[in-house]
Scaffold this motif. Structure first.
Motif, PDB file in Angstrom:
ATOM      1  N   UNK A 160       0.870  -1.175   0.000  1.00  0.00           N
ATOM      2  CA  UNK A 160       0.000   0.000   0.000  1.00  0.00           C
ATOM      3  C   UNK A 160       0.908   1.227   0.000  1.00  0.00           C
ATOM      4  N   UNK A 161       0.885   1.960  -1.080  1.00  0.00           N
ATOM      5  CA  UNK A 161       1.829   3.056  -1.291  1.00  0.00           C
ATOM      6  C   UNK A 161       1.823   4.080  -0.159  1.00  0.00           C
ATOM      7  N   UNK A 162       0.675   4.439   0.344  1.00  0.00           N
ATOM      8  CA  UNK A 162       0.597   5.491   1.352  1.00  0.00           C
ATOM      9  C   UNK A 162       0.774   4.990   2.788  1.00  0.00           C
ATOM     10  N   UNK A 163       1.042   3.711   2.972  1.00  0.00           N
ATOM     11  CA  UNK A 163       1.153   3.157   4.324  1.00  0.00           C
ATOM     12  C   UNK A 163       2.439   3.571   5.025  1.00  0.00           C
ATOM     13  N   UNK A 164       3.442   3.938   4.287  1.00  0.00           N
ATOM     14  CA  UNK A 164       4.708   4.315   4.905  1.00  0.00           C
ATOM     15  C   UNK A 164       5.422   3.102   5.474  1.00  0.00           C
ATOM     16  N   UNK A 165       6.247   3.321   6.458  1.00  0.00           N
ATOM     17  CA  UNK A 165       7.029   2.245   7.056  1.00  0.00           C
ATOM     18  C   UNK A 165       6.386   1.853   8.382  1.00  0.00           C
ATOM     19  N   UNK A 166       5.329   1.076   8.300  1.00  0.00           N
ATOM     20  CA  UNK A 166       4.604   0.666   9.507  1.00  0.00           C
ATOM     21  C   UNK A 166       4.369  -0.836   9.474  1.00  0.00           C
ATOM     22  N   UNK A 167       4.270  -1.413  10.659  1.00  0.00           N
ATOM     23  CA  UNK A 167       3.910  -2.822  10.711  1.00  0.00           C
ATOM     24  C   UNK A 167       2.441  -2.988  11.058  1.00  0.00           C
ATOM     25  N   UNK A 168       1.755  -1.874  11.341  1.00  0.00           N
ATOM     26  CA  UNK A 168       0.320  -1.912  11.580  1.00  0.00           C
ATOM     27  C   UNK A 168      -0.083  -2.347  12.976  1.00  0.00           C
TER      28      UNK A 168
END
Length: 73
Positions: A51-59
């Motif tokens: 997901x392009x806009x998710x950035x660097x996250x593991x959620x």
């Protein structure tokens, strides 16, 4: 059990709030840990890595906050 992105997107897609969700450009996703449980096609739609806009996250940010707050109890 960890198909929250898939399940919610289908529910919202057939609900009265679908237009509002689209207008806000909201997107569901699953956490990176649980995302690998999904089949390959599901991962392409819901895994933050794709997901392009998710950035660097593991959620899992909320889980980290709640886990840290256990020390206060």
């Amino acid at each position: 059990a960890y198909d929250i992105g898939c399940a919610c997107a289908k529910t919202v897609g057939s609900s009265s709030i679908e237009a509002r969700i689209r207008a806000l450009n909201l997107q569901f996703m699953v956490s990176t840990f649980h995302g690998h449980v999904h089949n390959c096609l599901c991962q392409l739609d819901w895994h933050p890595m794709y997901i392009q806009s998710a950035g660097n996250t593991e959620g899992e940010a909320c889980k980290h906050v709640f886990s840290a707050s256990n020390e206060l109890a």
